[in-house]
Write a protein that holds these residues in place. Sequence first.
Motif, short mmCIF file in Angstrom:
data_model
loop_
_atom_site.label_atom_id
_atom_site.label_comp_id
_atom_site.label_asym_id
_atom_site.label_seq_id
_atom_site.Cartn_x
_atom_site.Cartn_y
_atom_site.Cartn_z
N ALA C 187 0.84 -1.21 0.00
CA ALA C 187 0.00 0.00 0.00
C ALA C 187 0.87 1.25 0.00
O ALA C 187 0.55 2.23 -0.68
CB ALA C 187 -0.91 -0.01 1.22
N SER C 188 1.99 1.21 0.73
CA SER C 188 2.87 2.38 0.78
C SER C 188 3.50 2.65 -0.58
O SER C 188 3.60 3.80 -1.01
CB SER C 188 3.96 2.19 1.82
N ILE C 189 3.92 1.58 -1.27
CA ILE C 189 4.49 1.77 -2.61
C ILE C 189 3.45 2.40 -3.53
O ILE C 189 3.73 3.36 -4.26
CB ILE C 189 4.96 0.41 -3.19
N ARG C 190 2.21 1.89 -3.44
CA ARG C 190 1.17 2.43 -4.33
C ARG C 190 0.82 3.87 -3.95
O ARG C 190 0.48 4.67 -4.82
CB ARG C 190 -0.06 1.52 -4.27
N ASP C 197 -4.69 10.61 -4.39
CA ASP C 197 -5.62 9.85 -3.56
C ASP C 197 -4.92 9.36 -2.29
O ASP C 197 -3.81 8.85 -2.35
CB ASP C 197 -6.14 8.65 -4.36
N LEU C 198 -5.60 9.51 -1.14
CA LEU C 198 -4.95 9.09 0.11
C LEU C 198 -5.46 7.74 0.59
O LEU C 198 -5.16 7.34 1.71
CB LEU C 198 -5.20 10.15 1.19
N HIS C 199 -6.23 7.03 -0.27
CA HIS C 199 -6.81 5.78 0.19
C HIS C 199 -5.75 4.76 0.57
O HIS C 199 -5.87 4.06 1.57
CB HIS C 199 -7.73 5.22 -0.88
N GLN C 200 -4.68 4.66 -0.25
CA GLN C 200 -3.62 3.68 0.01
C GLN C 200 -2.94 3.95 1.34
O GLN C 200 -2.52 3.03 2.04
CB GLN C 200 -2.59 3.68 -1.12
N ASP C 201 -2.84 5.23 1.69
CA ASP C 201 -2.20 5.59 2.95
C ASP C 201 -3.04 5.09 4.13
O ASP C 201 -2.50 4.55 5.10
CB ASP C 201 -2.04 7.11 3.01
N SER C 271 4.88 6.82 4.26
CA SER C 271 5.12 5.76 3.27
C SER C 271 6.61 5.49 3.12
O SER C 271 7.04 4.33 3.08
CB SER C 271 4.53 6.13 1.92
N VAL C 272 7.39 6.58 3.04
CA VAL C 272 8.84 6.42 2.91
C VAL C 272 9.39 5.63 4.11
O VAL C 272 10.14 4.67 3.96
CB VAL C 272 9.52 7.81 2.81
N TYR C 273 8.95 6.03 5.32
CA TYR C 273 9.44 5.34 6.52
C TYR C 273 9.01 3.88 6.52
O TYR C 273 9.77 2.99 6.92
CB TYR C 273 8.91 6.05 7.77
N ASN C 274 7.78 3.65 6.06
CA ASN C 274 7.24 2.28 6.07
C ASN C 274 8.09 1.35 5.20
O ASN C 274 8.29 0.19 5.54
CB ASN C 274 5.80 2.31 5.57
#
Lengths: 205, 65, 350
Positions: C187-190, C197-201, C271-274
């Motif tokens: 999800a973070s890559i996407r 869109d913030l849905h993946q986050d 996302s980067v940290y994840n």
Amino acid sequence: MRNKHGIAGLAVFAIAAVYTCYQATGMHAERESWNALAWVVLLFTAFNAVSKPWADDASNMRSFLLHTVKPQDWLLARILYYSLMLLGLGALIFAAFLLFLGMDPFTGSGALFFFLGIEATALALASLLAMIQALAARAGGGFSLIAVLGLPLIIPIILVSTRYGMDIMKGIAFGDTAHHLLFLATLTGGFTALGYILFPYLWRD
Amino acid sequence: MNHLFFQINPLEGFFFGSGKAMVVAGVAIIILIGLGLWLFRMESRLQRLNDALDQRLNDAQNQPS
Amino acid sequence: MIQRSWKIGGLALLGYVLCMIFFVPLGPGLLEFTSTGSAGHVQDQDRKVTVYALTGFGTHWTESPDQLTVVLRHGTQLASLPLIETLDATHVLVGMDLPYTVPSKSWDVLVTHPVDGTLLLENGVFLQDRFIDEQTKWANPEIAEYPAELPFHFPYQPQILETIRNLMLHVPMWFTMFLLMGISFVASIRQLSTAHDLHQDTKAEASVQIGLLFGALGLVTGSLWARYTWGAWWVDDPQLNGALVTVLVYAGYLVLRATIQNIRLRARLSSVYNLFAFVILIILLMVLPRFSESLHPGKGGNPGFNSYDLDSSLRAVFYPAVLGWMMLGTWMYHVRLKASSIERKLRQLQ
């Protein structure tokens, strides 16, 4: 861009930390405490080194730099800067340890290999902490955020380093423990590559 | 059962020796069923809430035009 | 409805697993083989020999006691010992009638019985008062290995004993955490590749939250297990440290999210940290344990249970357990995700 006083301050911090260790353990420390203290001092010095904000963490400077420099190059420059600084500080810490706490734990060329381990760890720490520092600065969290994010992430590095240091002190042949160094080098490469890919996402608005 | 085994591990001797495993298994299964029912109810309530919200969001978008 | 049926299926699997955990008995095994210190006569012999007491766990030695054989083994050397008396189902007295010169001090004890099959106590006896000559060779007696003739049971393992049941709880917790952190990673890559869109986050956050829950449960079940097998709630071990640090790394993810106010920046930075966190997870739990010796099962190889350790009765419960916990984890993640996205919509509405 970074002033000389900062680096001198770090050097003083590192030497003071080693001197405190000397006061705590006395001359001729046991090899276990020698090993542990060396890595802890290196770790704290590294965290101190990355705790100072960069001029370009401010948003106006960043937007100016965005137009002039590729963000990836900017990350590589930061990693290079931290690497050089930590290589120097690592050498300083090691020299101070030899001076104050003695060379007792080492046999043969053990000291040289231990020094190699310190420098490899310094490179791995630089490649990871450069990214963490940028992340924390961007999040506006300051030093406490660097510690919260950074400390768990660097534990694999420290685990490998302490084990390598202990192996060297036990007199295990370098060839039999060199895979730890190889692992550290892989981590350095991996973190740099990951940072190289991800830094632009961090940097742009 | 075995006296030596009780000495090594008193809790386990107590557990399986006294027939209380039944009770614990029963409690565990009741908790599992409870968790399942709770999740199902929560899911359907969230679904209804979500639908209501979508409705409201649609209305909010349509009104100005 | 397919949606509902897989969730009920997951619950049913877990119900089956719980029943098996509590009702399947443990198989027989050997606990101890010690000298009683007294001398006794072996039937139809005049010579006195030292009497040893053999203690079993869950064995059936009162059924056809004359077919019980006790054999000492060292490498390929075998020596059978004469029985003196069968006290009850789990205790027999054995005469130690080895000659004075033996090839080794430490011996494995092998016990064969038609009901329990062949049982092994590794290095079960240590002979203090014998002369050691490694050249000694004995004529090997014939022994046959039986499988146990018992209903479905879990295998007996020394030290672990009844706590083998924890295998169905402890290991699947970590597998489920791996799965959820993997979902979060994707999800973070996407999220990084779609800017608006913030849905993946939201997905990444929800799966980390549920993954952390399973990680915490994994730590708790592991700690309990360590107390009963190693004697301490926590031991210094690469695998355990790795597990704790992984949980801390992901707790750092939630701290980072709480720090940032701007939701777009938050999505990007976390996302980067994840991505970093997932790489560290792989290193800590899959790479590092292979580098070092560890108390934890599967040392120097597979960090989970070695496949040789899992016999068919364990596998019949273990695989459904993994599947069941994963389904429950995914379901909880779906519910959490729905709640989070409603929260996001509410904020949008305000």
